[in-house]
Design a protein around this motif. Structure first.
Motif, short mmCIF file in Angstrom:
data_model
loop_
_atom_site.label_atom_id
_atom_site.label_comp_id
_atom_site.label_asym_id
_atom_site.label_seq_id
_atom_site.Cartn_x
_atom_site.Cartn_y
_atom_site.Cartn_z
N UNK A 190 27.90 -27.15 -9.36
CA UNK A 190 27.01 -25.99 -9.18
C UNK A 190 27.96 -24.70 -9.80
N UNK A 191 27.15 -23.76 -9.93
CA UNK A 191 27.67 -22.25 -10.08
C UNK A 191 26.97 -21.35 -9.01
N UNK A 192 27.75 -20.26 -8.84
CA UNK A 192 27.41 -19.31 -8.05
C UNK A 192 26.15 -18.65 -8.71
N UNK A 193 25.12 -18.52 -8.35
CA UNK A 193 23.78 -18.02 -8.82
C UNK A 193 23.71 -16.76 -8.31
N UNK A 194 24.38 -16.36 -7.32
CA UNK A 194 24.21 -14.96 -6.64
C UNK A 194 24.46 -14.89 -5.19
N UNK A 254 24.52 -26.50 -12.44
CA UNK A 254 24.75 -25.77 -13.66
C UNK A 254 23.96 -26.22 -14.72
N UNK A 255 23.20 -27.16 -14.70
CA UNK A 255 22.32 -27.66 -15.74
C UNK A 255 20.87 -27.18 -15.63
N UNK A 256 20.56 -26.33 -14.50
CA UNK A 256 19.40 -25.87 -14.16
C UNK A 256 19.18 -24.42 -14.49
N UNK A 257 18.17 -23.87 -15.22
CA UNK A 257 18.10 -22.67 -15.47
C UNK A 257 17.18 -21.80 -14.09
N UNK A 258 17.66 -20.46 -14.36
CA UNK A 258 17.08 -19.51 -13.17
C UNK A 258 15.65 -19.62 -13.06
N UNK A 259 15.12 -19.90 -11.65
CA UNK A 259 13.83 -19.83 -11.69
C UNK A 259 13.32 -21.25 -11.61
N UNK A 260 14.19 -22.14 -11.80
CA UNK A 260 13.59 -23.59 -12.02
C UNK A 260 14.63 -24.52 -11.14
N UNK A 261 14.16 -25.62 -10.76
CA UNK A 261 15.11 -26.55 -9.82
C UNK A 261 15.40 -26.08 -8.41
#
Length: 163
Positions: free
Chosen positions: A4-8, A24-31
């Motif tokens: 994972x990454x820090x999304x916010x 990390x392989x998912x785009x913002x607003x999905x997953x």
């Protein structure tokens, strides 16, 4: 395990700080997102690291980095390993001259440390399945969170970071 990454870092409806971890392989607003509620100081420390914001004096997590490096060790990875009765648990894996060591830690401290040194962050599949939520964050929400943090940094005084 999923990386994972820090999304916010955000505030929930009651004003509590929450870190949002995203595969990390998912785009913002999905997953999915994994929200973990954390303290205000940890929230600030993570945001300072993610934004690479200058601070007048080292924060506690900067001290952790200095101690680890001075001992000739490095952080191999961070893992959010489990959740029990609403409490998240994490481990920091260190590679040192004495071999590999695994240290129990709070997820907030682990993520703050990883954010400073670029260590990979992993979440156990069971934790993501149990506590993950659908990602419905909009770009507007993300921009507002970033604007709030920039305003905080503009108004912060050096004394705010003294321990």
């Amino acid at each position: 395990m999923v990386q994972v990454r820090v999304a916010g870092v955000a505030l929930d409806a009651s004003g509590q700080h929450v870190i949002l971890l995203k595969p990390i392989d998912e785009i913002p607003g999905e997953g999915m997102l994994l929200p973990i509620w954390i303290g205000q100081l940890e929230s600030t420390s993570i945001l300072v690291a993610v934004e690479r914001a200058p601070v007048p004096r080292p924060m506690a997590h900067d001290l952790m980095v200095s101690i680890i490096e001075s001992l000739g060790a490095e952080v191999s990875r961070i893992e959010v390993t489990r959740i029990e009765e609403g409490t998240f648990y994490a481990e920091i894996t260190l590679s040192s001259p004495l071999g590999v060591r695994v240290v129990d830690a709070r997820p907030s401290d682990s993520v703050a440390l990883a954010s400073r040194i670029g260590a990979p962050i992993w979440v156990a599949d069971a934790v993501m399945e149990d506590a993950g939520v659908p990602d419905v964050l909009t770009e507007t929400d993300a921009a507002e969170s970033l604007d709030e943090f920039k305003k905080f940094l503009d108004e912060a005084e050096p004394e705010d970071f003294e321990g």
